[in-house]
Design a protein around this motif. Sequence first.
Motif, PDB file in Angstrom:
ATOM      1  N   MET A 339       0.720  -1.562  -0.039  1.00 25.64           N
ATOM      2  CA  MET A 339       0.020  -0.392   0.015  1.00 25.64           C
ATOM      3  C   MET A 339       0.950   1.416   0.356  1.00 25.64           C
ATOM      4  O   MET A 339       0.386   2.376  -0.528  1.00 25.64           O
ATOM      5  CB  MET A 339      -0.781  -0.198   1.260  1.00 25.64           C
ATOM      6  N   ALA A 340       2.320   1.333   0.857  1.00 23.97           N
ATOM      7  CA  ALA A 340       3.308   2.425   0.327  1.00 23.97           C
ATOM      8  C   ALA A 340       4.193   2.200  -1.116  1.00 23.97           C
ATOM      9  O   ALA A 340       4.255   3.580  -1.298  1.00 23.97           O
ATOM     10  CB  ALA A 340       3.972   2.220   1.173  1.00 23.97           C
ATOM     11  N   LEU A 341       3.494   1.638  -2.480  1.00 18.61           N
ATOM     12  CA  LEU A 341       3.448   1.507  -3.462  1.00 18.61           C
ATOM     13  C   LEU A 341       2.905   3.115  -3.988  1.00 18.61           C
ATOM     14  O   LEU A 341       2.071   3.356  -3.978  1.00 18.61           O
ATOM     15  CB  LEU A 341       3.340   0.431  -3.977  1.00 18.61           C
ATOM     16  N   GLU A 342       3.280   3.298  -5.524  1.00 25.98           N
ATOM     17  CA  GLU A 342       2.248   4.904  -5.588  1.00 25.98           C
ATOM     18  C   GLU A 342       1.122   3.855  -6.871  1.00 25.98           C
ATOM     19  O   GLU A 342       0.434   5.262  -6.669  1.00 25.98           O
ATOM     20  CB  GLU A 342       3.652   5.420  -7.367  1.00 25.98           C
ATOM     21  N   ASP A 343       1.640   3.048  -7.499  1.00 25.03           N
ATOM     22  CA  ASP A 343       0.090   2.348  -7.650  1.00 25.03           C
ATOM     23  C   ASP A 343       0.061   1.142  -7.102  1.00 25.03           C
ATOM     24  O   ASP A 343       0.184   0.035  -8.794  1.00 25.03           O
ATOM     25  CB  ASP A 343       0.542   2.768  -9.200  1.00 25.03           C
ATOM     26  N   ALA A 345      -2.423  -0.655  -7.122  1.00 21.95           N
ATOM     27  CA  ALA A 345      -3.190  -1.948  -8.174  1.00 21.95           C
ATOM     28  C   ALA A 345      -2.776  -2.403  -9.621  1.00 21.95           C
ATOM     29  O   ALA A 345      -2.733  -3.260 -10.022  1.00 21.95           O
ATOM     30  CB  ALA A 345      -4.257  -0.655  -8.558  1.00 21.95           C
ATOM     31  N   SER A 346      -1.254  -1.629  -9.948  1.00 24.99           N
ATOM     32  CA  SER A 346      -0.703  -2.105 -10.598  1.00 24.99           C
ATOM     33  C   SER A 346       0.476  -3.192 -10.827  1.00 24.99           C
ATOM     34  O   SER A 346       1.529  -3.759 -11.601  1.00 24.99           O
ATOM     35  CB  SER A 346       0.534  -1.275 -12.052  1.00 24.99           C
ATOM     36  N   LEU A 347       0.642  -4.086  -9.531  1.00 25.65           N
ATOM     37  CA  LEU A 347       1.491  -4.658  -8.964  1.00 25.65           C
ATOM     38  C   LEU A 347       1.198  -5.777  -9.914  1.00 25.65           C
ATOM     39  O   LEU A 347       0.239  -6.882  -9.645  1.00 25.65           O
ATOM     40  CB  LEU A 347       1.513  -5.076  -7.525  1.00 25.65           C
ATOM     41  N   THR A 348       2.340  -6.971 -10.062  1.00 23.64           N
ATOM     42  CA  THR A 348       1.650  -8.201 -10.588  1.00 23.64           C
ATOM     43  C   THR A 348       1.871  -9.361  -9.382  1.00 23.64           C
ATOM     44  O   THR A 348       2.041  -8.985  -8.714  1.00 23.64           O
ATOM     45  CB  THR A 348       2.720  -8.397 -11.679  1.00 23.64           C
ATOM     46  N   PRO A 349       1.012 -10.199  -9.520  1.00 20.89           N
ATOM     47  CA  PRO A 349       1.134 -11.505  -8.936  1.00 20.89           C
ATOM     48  C   PRO A 349       2.555 -12.017  -8.565  1.00 20.89           C
ATOM     49  O   PRO A 349       2.950 -11.853  -7.392  1.00 20.89           O
ATOM     50  CB  PRO A 349       0.825 -12.380  -9.778  1.00 20.89           C
ATOM     51  N   GLU A 350       4.013 -11.462  -9.541  1.00 19.83           N
ATOM     52  CA  GLU A 350       4.833 -12.215  -9.409  1.00 19.83           C
ATOM     53  C   GLU A 350       5.799 -11.078  -8.260  1.00 19.83           C
ATOM     54  O   GLU A 350       6.371 -11.374  -7.554  1.00 19.83           O
ATOM     55  CB  GLU A 350       5.661 -12.480 -10.728  1.00 19.83           C
ATOM     56  N   GLN A 351       5.475  -9.782  -8.458  1.00 17.71           N
ATOM     57  CA  GLN A 351       6.165  -8.747  -7.556  1.00 17.71           C
ATOM     58  C   GLN A 351       5.392  -8.864  -6.383  1.00 17.71           C
ATOM     59  O   GLN A 351       6.121  -7.863  -5.781  1.00 17.71           O
ATOM     60  CB  GLN A 351       5.867  -7.548  -8.224  1.00 17.71           C
ATOM     61  N   PHE A 352       4.086  -8.780  -6.013  1.00 17.30           N
ATOM     62  CA  PHE A 352       3.764  -9.488  -5.113  1.00 17.30           C
ATOM     63  C   PHE A 352       4.142 -10.270  -4.375  1.00 17.30           C
ATOM     64  O   PHE A 352       4.963  -9.975  -3.117  1.00 17.30           O
ATOM     65  CB  PHE A 352       2.185  -9.849  -4.908  1.00 17.30           C
TER      66      PHE A 352
END
Length: 610
Positions: A339-343, A345-352
């Motif tokens: 939630m501290a990221l700028e966006d 919602a754009s996070l991919t499953p791999e990044q998560f």
Amino acid sequence: MTTCAPTDTPDDFDIDALREKYAQERAKRLRPEGSKQYVELTDEFAGYYENDPYTPVQPRNPIHEDIDVAVLGGGFGGLLSAAHLKKAGVDDVRIIELGGDFGGVWYWNRYPGIQCDNESYCYIPLLEELNFMPSKKFADGAEIYEHCRNIGKHFGLYDKAIFSTQVRDLRWDDEIHRWRISTNRDDDIRARFVVLASGPFHRPKLPGIPGIQDFKGHAFHSSRWDYDYTGGDTSGNLHKLADKKVAVIGTGATAIQIVPFLARDAGHLYVFQRTPSTVDERNNAPTDPEWVKSLQPGWQKERQRNFHAWTFEGMAPGQPDLVCDFWTELGRNTAARVMALEDPASLTPEQFMAIREEEDYKLMERLRRRIDALVEDPQTAEALKPYYRFLCKRPLSNDEYLPAFNRPNVTLVDVSDSRGVEKVTENGLVAGGVEYEVDCIIYASGFEITTDISRRYSIDAIEGRDGLSLYDYWRDGYKTLHGMTSRGFPNQFFTGFTQVGISANIAANYELQGEHIAYVIAEALSRGAEVVEPTQDAQDAWCRTVKETAVDNSAFDASCTPGYYNNEGGGGGEGLRSHLGEPYGPGFYAFGDLLAGWREKGDMDGLVLR
């Protein structure tokens, strides 16, 4: 409302170096025989399972009768199945139970210090229906056992219950359209329907250490605690051990609760450890009466769903963490990063998953440094450190376990390099070439959870139509409709981790399954059907659905230290096998919606009634 904040975890370490350390620690604990390293509790070992130290078995005449429903097992699975049957208007229900009372795991496990190891408000079922509130966040075993008994009383389940009875054979009789149930008490019970509800935590697991039968001292499994030998009760005061040397084998959920009591009361305690557990702060607070007053109807279901989201689903954006403890910390810390990221919602499953992995390493490092702060001897502290991912083993908490190793009468025996205790002698145990002479061995080695299904059900034979063995039919994987009934096994239903959606809370699983099974049985009876079973097409479709929607956790499981979560690393030619069976990929609540929609249609789609 108190905000549940992310925790302060260290980040001054090398993740790549830790990843390599994890792999090394895993490799030295792998055993080629996998889960076959545990002996089957038959013949000379049968007493570790069938003996009941709490309720003397009373003689009785064999029972010969016809009934509507037999529920096999009197723990939460059986109690909730029977309760829902009663609520659905099915009154002719018998629970058949090996123990002397209801309770299942909470009947058998009465060792000193026993408590629930996840939050009572989520775990203990039917709190609102029975108007019961646990006295603290992690309730004592005696309190949970009493609640089980109260469920039995509330739904009138004692009237027809059969205790101190082991089912031996379960065979379908196609001439009378009933299951013939034979037991160790020479019963012949002919049940229209049978619900298998023995649960995954009922059959003690015993390590197959060479010479285990040679020991001349006293030995018992922690789930058959011998207070005649130790003295005391679940609150401690094991005064008969004051001059005894005691060995505990195992350092999982049971051991971290019993070790502080044994350390306090035994002359000397040896703790034999293959793999250390994560042990966080317990902080077991009494239930706040003001919080209880604030609760609204439906609060428990809401809390269970919240707990599931923060643990199984990884995070729950926009929801407060209602449980806020060591179980939900990883999800909470991951959510704070995301939630501290700028966006976000754009996070991919791999990044998560990459963020979650980093937070996992940080959480585990926090736990390891906690050990350094509590355990005085550096060598002992290092041996107690867990080097694996957070959910590779069951997360635990206890405020007295780690400090117990500062006592002069407590010795930690690390057997990781030899993959376990080498042998048992007449006088004690051998590890690292050293014999430890002891008076008593306590096997805190857990339960059979990923062994062969024939061992876990503890029934010699389950034979459906034309003598088809359920054990053969399921040998290469479950074959069910909705995880609760199989073709060729009419009028038989299953609870547990059998191709169903899995909740973070096992009691919620049992309640969902109990409700659905009760619906099917009640409908079959009301429609005058003598037989109900899935069609081949419906069963095949469900098996495809389970496989096609499955979440592949094999890489994670393969990286984990051996234990019951991954079938001991998959040795012995068995391969990796999750303790959660073959889950429905979309999850527990999606599965619940699917079943509710199926029932709402009312056409019993996929089942044949005749």
